[in-house]
Write an enzyme that holds these catalytic residues in place. Structure first.
Site, mmCIF file in Angstrom:
data_model
loop_
_atom_site.group_PDB
_atom_site.id
_atom_site.type_symbol
_atom_site.label_atom_id
_atom_site.label_comp_id
_atom_site.label_asym_id
_atom_site.label_seq_id
_atom_site.Cartn_x
_atom_site.Cartn_y
_atom_site.Cartn_z
ATOM 1 N N GLY A 252 -16.100 19.525 24.611
ATOM 2 C CA GLY A 252 -16.888 19.106 23.457
ATOM 3 C C GLY A 252 -17.353 20.153 22.475
ATOM 4 N N GLU A 294 -14.115 21.255 30.565
ATOM 5 C CA GLU A 294 -12.795 20.919 30.026
ATOM 6 C C GLU A 294 -12.755 21.100 28.510
ATOM 7 O OE1 GLU A 294 -12.100 16.984 32.816
ATOM 8 O OE2 GLU A 294 -13.297 16.808 31.008
ATOM 9 N N PRO A 295 -12.853 22.329 28.017
ATOM 10 C CA PRO A 295 -12.801 22.512 26.567
ATOM 11 C C PRO A 295 -11.384 22.351 26.021
ATOM 12 C CG PRO A 295 -12.983 24.635 27.677
ATOM 13 C CD PRO A 295 -12.995 23.593 28.753
ATOM 14 N N ARG A 297 -10.693 21.457 21.985
ATOM 15 C CA ARG A 297 -10.734 21.868 20.579
ATOM 16 C C ARG A 297 -11.149 23.327 20.413
ATOM 17 N NH1 ARG A 297 -12.014 18.097 16.473
ATOM 18 N NH2 ARG A 297 -13.003 16.866 18.110
ATOM 19 N N TYR A 338 -10.811 10.162 10.622
ATOM 20 C CA TYR A 338 -12.233 10.540 10.796
ATOM 21 C C TYR A 338 -12.859 11.134 9.539
ATOM 22 C CZ TYR A 338 -10.111 11.188 15.481
ATOM 23 O OH TYR A 338 -9.392 11.078 16.630
ATOM 24 N N CYS A 365 3.694 6.593 2.390
ATOM 25 C CA CYS A 365 3.531 5.444 1.501
ATOM 26 C C CYS A 365 2.214 4.760 1.810
ATOM 27 C CB CYS A 365 4.685 4.473 1.701
ATOM 28 S SG CYS A 365 6.245 5.304 1.540
ATOM 29 N N GLU A 366 1.134 5.417 1.500
ATOM 30 C CA GLU A 366 -0.173 4.889 1.844
ATOM 31 C C GLU A 366 -1.230 5.636 1.029
ATOM 32 O OE1 GLU A 366 -0.420 3.583 5.705
ATOM 33 O OE2 GLU A 366 -2.552 3.983 5.934
HETATM 34 N N1 LLP Z 1 -12.673 15.949 28.616
HETATM 35 C C1 LLP Z 1 -12.568 14.649 28.329
HETATM 36 C C2 LLP Z 1 -12.750 13.674 29.396
HETATM 37 C C3 LLP Z 1 -12.267 14.234 27.026
HETATM 38 O O1 LLP Z 1 -12.168 12.953 26.749
HETATM 39 C C4 LLP Z 1 -12.082 15.213 26.011
HETATM 40 C C5 LLP Z 1 -11.749 14.826 24.643
HETATM 41 C C6 LLP Z 1 -12.195 16.565 26.353
HETATM 42 C C7 LLP Z 1 -12.509 16.905 27.662
HETATM 43 C C8 LLP Z 1 -11.996 17.671 25.360
HETATM 44 O O2 LLP Z 1 -12.957 17.666 24.359
HETATM 45 P P1 LLP Z 1 -13.008 18.833 23.272
HETATM 46 O O3 LLP Z 1 -13.432 20.102 23.959
HETATM 47 O O4 LLP Z 1 -11.646 18.965 22.686
HETATM 48 O O5 LLP Z 1 -14.007 18.373 22.286
HETATM 49 N N2 LLP Z 1 -9.024 13.151 18.443
HETATM 50 C C9 LLP Z 1 -10.405 13.547 18.198
HETATM 51 C C10 LLP Z 1 -11.020 14.159 19.432
HETATM 52 C C11 LLP Z 1 -10.985 13.247 20.626
HETATM 53 C C12 LLP Z 1 -11.534 13.896 21.863
HETATM 54 C C13 LLP Z 1 -11.183 13.097 23.048
HETATM 55 N N3 LLP Z 1 -11.638 13.614 24.282
HETATM 56 C C14 LLP Z 1 -10.440 14.492 17.018
HETATM 57 O O6 LLP Z 1 -9.396 14.772 16.456
HETATM 58 O O7 LLP Z 1 -11.500 14.946 16.610
#
Ligand code: LLP
Length: 442
Positions: A252, A294-295, A297, A338, A365-366
């Site tokens: 997150g 679990e990072p 992004r 988003y 095309c959008e």
């Molecule tokens: N763990 C779980 C269970 C998750 O569902 C996610 C992301 C992560 C870890 C990793 O989260 P991060 O560190 O990347 O924030 N497509 C969206 C983001 C969806 C995230 C889904 N889950 C976007 O482009 O912003």
């Protein structure tokens, strides 16, 4: 200490002697010429700087396990880098499991998450020896127990819970609040434990999992998340006599897409988590558990940029100026999904004054296929190479073939070298899954 997720650009970004933007020692214009555009460029040093920051920031908590959230961007090369950095993988589909396995990844360092895992996916996970499966709901507990029985295995599981913590991010990427499709409500945990104890003999419950959302800028939510989970662990210990020794806090941590974003550093988040672990283990009188994070992004987002070539443009009389590029919502759906905003530069004109307010549109095309609305840039001419920063996470991984546009290539750059990590899709590959039934050929 500052970490790479707090900068907009990859750490190796500079303007070179040709007057062009360079990343990983590679001139972006040369990359565009060599590999064509749209092109994803990933800076290896930025990726490794983030993995190292995570390891360093959490080093005072030896029971820490880092799992890269593959959903952010996954290729076999990324699996190799994660293995070298000592990271495990968070996997969330059969496709991600298969990719890790075929990259030779040590499957005993992988987790399997998701709210609707199929029998086949669970079986693949169990057969390949995934370390832990995070169970999301009652249906899955039954399914997984059947899979485990059929394969004569005992499977370690976590219960994914919704801790009831709301964070300030886009509604679609909030996950830890109560009205969510993910996980068990806190009030359902006991029922789940009863069934596991009484009926699901092939499941071994070892801990709890939560993920509160993505692109998070606050630390307090992580403090609270630890508290909610540890309180449950204590309650479960008292009620059932079960010692849960594993906790997964999810991912997150946010990154800086534009100057408006103020993400915190990995060190700040680590300090908050470690502090909360200390306070809450003492408060609830429980042992310090193994803690997974679990990072996704924050590891890969800043490292990736997308290059496009400028094509047609349109000046609406008394209105906006639109500049079209050779990609769009197929290679990056985030702006249309988003309202995501990016920092944009012209890779061959980094020093020119920004005099023009322009909207960068894709080629689909959008009407909603807009990549960046009203950005101030130097005058764009046909052929200019436009660089979108921070596309490394959830860009390629969410790409599609909309309008039968080919998926772009991705290269990894480091120290003046560039290597393809994903080939550009070909028209043949685009059509290879299509089947024409005989009766249509007649
Ligand atoms: N763990 C779980 C269970 C998750 O569902 C996610 C992301 C992560 C870890 C990793 O989260 P991060 O560190 O990347 O924030 N497509 C969206 C983001 C969806 C995230 C889904 N889950 C976007 O482009 O912003």
């Amino acid at each position: 200490m500052k970490t790479a997720n707090q900068d907009i650009k990859p750490i190796t970004t500079r303007i070179n002697d040709n007057g062009n933007i360079e990343i990983g020692g590679c001139d972006l214009i040369e990359l565009a010429n060599k590999y064509a555009t749209p092109l994803y460029v990933f800076d290896e040093e930025t990726i490794r700087s983030m993995t190292k920051s995570y390891k360093d920031a959490f080093k005072s908590y030896p029971n820490m396990r880092m799992m890269f959230a593959s959903k952010a961007f996954m290729t076999k090369s990324i699996c190799k880098i994660m293995a070298q950095e000592g990271f495990g993988l968070d996997l969330c589909s059969g496709g991600e499991i298969y990719t890790a396995y075929s990259a030779g990844f040590d499957m005993s360092k992988t987790l399997f998450n998701g709210n609707n895992k199929s029998y086949e996916e669970l079986e693949l996970a169990v057969k390949l020896g995934i370390e832990t499966i995070s169970c999301d709901n009652f249906f899955e507990l039954a399914l997984l127990n059947n899979v485990a029985m059929a394969n004569d295995k005992q499977v370690n599981i976590l219960l994914r819970i919704t801790p009831g913590i709301e964070c300030h991010t886009h509604e679609y990427i909030q996950t830890g609040h109560l009205d969510s499709k993910f996980g068990f409500d806190l009030t359902q945990i006991d029922e789940a434990i009863e069934i596991i104890k009484d009926e699901y003999k092939n499941l071994k419950l070892i801990g709890l999992h939560a993920h509160i959302g993505s692109q998070i800028f606050e630390k307090q939510v992580y403090f609270d998340e630890v508290e909610v989970i540890f309180k449950e662990i204590k309650r479960i210990k008292d009620k059932f006599g079960i010692n849960l020794n594993t906790v997964n806090l999810g991912g997150g941590l946010g990154i800086k897409y534009t100057e408006k974003d103020k993400p915190i550093s990995v060190y700040e988040i680590a300090e908050t988590i470690i502090n909360s672990i200390k306070i809450n283990t003492e408060k609830y009188g429980i042992e310090k558990p193994i803690v997974y994070i679990e990072p996704g992004r924050s590891i890969i987002g800043t490292a990736g940029v997308t290059l496009y070539t400028a094509g047609s443009s349109k000046q609406v009389p008394n209105g906006r100026r639109y500049q079209a590029v050779d990609g769009g919502m197929s290679d990056n759906p985030r702006p249309s999904l988003y309202q995501a905003e990016y920092t944009v530069e012209i890779a061959n004109k980094p020093n020119e004054t920004e005099t023009e307010l322009v909207t960068i549109s894709g080629k689909h095309c959008e009407s909603g296929d807009i990549l960046a609305k009203d950005v101030l840039l130097p005058v764009i001419e046909e052929g200019d190479v436009i660089c979108f920063y921070d596309t490394g996470a959830y860009g390629y991984s969410m790409s599609t073939n909309y309008n039968r546009v080919l998926k772009p290539a991705a290269v990894l750059v480091n120290n003046g070298k560039s290597d393809i990590i994903i080939n550009r899709q070909t028209y043949e590959q685009l059509c290879e899954s299509d089947v024409i039934p005989d009766r249509l050929n007649g």
